[in-house]
Design an enzyme around this catalytic site. Structure first.
Site, PDB file in Angstrom:
ATOM      1  N   CYS A  86       3.593   0.196  -8.537  1.00 23.99           N
ATOM      2  CA  CYS A  86       4.002  -1.084  -8.009  1.00 23.99           C
ATOM      3  C   CYS A  86       4.736  -1.945  -9.328  1.00 23.99           C
ATOM      4  CB  CYS A  86       3.148  -2.187  -7.363  1.00 23.99           C
ATOM      5  SG  CYS A  86       3.629  -3.671  -6.781  1.00 23.99           S
TER       6      CYS A  86
ATOM      7  N   CYS B 114       0.885  -1.014   0.021  1.00 30.51           N
ATOM      8  CA  CYS B 114      -0.017  -0.069   0.042  1.00 30.51           C
ATOM      9  C   CYS B 114       0.902   1.160   0.040  1.00 30.51           C
ATOM     10  CB  CYS B 114      -1.021  -0.249   1.234  1.00 30.51           C
ATOM     11  SG  CYS B 114      -0.417   0.172   2.846  1.00 30.51           S
TER      12      CYS B 114
ATOM     13  N   CYS C  59      -1.953   1.390  -4.317  1.00 28.29           N
ATOM     14  CA  CYS C  59      -0.701   1.899  -4.746  1.00 28.29           C
ATOM     15  C   CYS C  59      -0.684   2.156  -6.128  1.00 28.29           C
ATOM     16  CB  CYS C  59       0.465   1.120  -4.513  1.00 28.29           C
ATOM     17  SG  CYS C  59       0.642  -0.415  -5.107  1.00 28.29           S
TER      18      CYS C  59
END
Length: 139
Positions: free
Chosen positions: A92, A14, A88
């Site tokens: 990522c 996150c 996120c």
């Protein structure tokens, strides 16, 4: 998952690695009884774990007080079979051969314990389903 790995590996991501991903990692660590390698990280880690998340997890017997937010690294993603993102966005890194899941969860940042409890409970439910999928023989 690779047949060469003794246990599956899961990375929870996150933004701040201070609430959702910390709670998910703690639940999977406890419920898997060391049968799953668990990591968590954040794209922009906070200075400390959210106090309301620490309090909510303490209510279910899990101590997050010694945990610290960690920065998301390419190595952590590469080392994981399953990468679970929680808000996120595109930060990522994506690599072939990994399974990616995106869990849409409210962000506990800045919220009190009353708002964090349902998030905690939703995370526990999702982790239990994930564990049954990862280790069906142990479900």
């Amino acid at each position: 998952m690779s047949d060469l790995r003794p246990r599956p590996s899961v990375l929870f991501v996150c933004v701040h690695n201070a609430g959702r991903s910390q709670m998910a990692a703690a639940f999977l660590t406890r419920l898997s009884h060391d049968r799953v390698e668990v990591r968590s990280a954040g794209s922009a880690p906070a200075d400390a774990v959210n106090p309301a998340a620490v309090e909510a997890m303490a209510e279910v017997g899990i101590d997050l007080s010694a945990q610290t937010p960690k920065i998301l690294t390419v190595a952590a993603v590469r080392a994981s079979d399953v990468v679970i993102t929680m808000g996120c966005g595109d930060t990522c890194p994506v690599f072939p051969g990994r399974r990616y899941l995106d869990w849409t969860l409210d962000d506990p940042a800045g919220q009190g314990i009353e708002a964090v409890r349902p998030i905690r409970d939703d995370i526990e439910r999702r982790v239990r389903l994930l564990l049954a999928d990862l280790l069906p023989e142990h479900a």
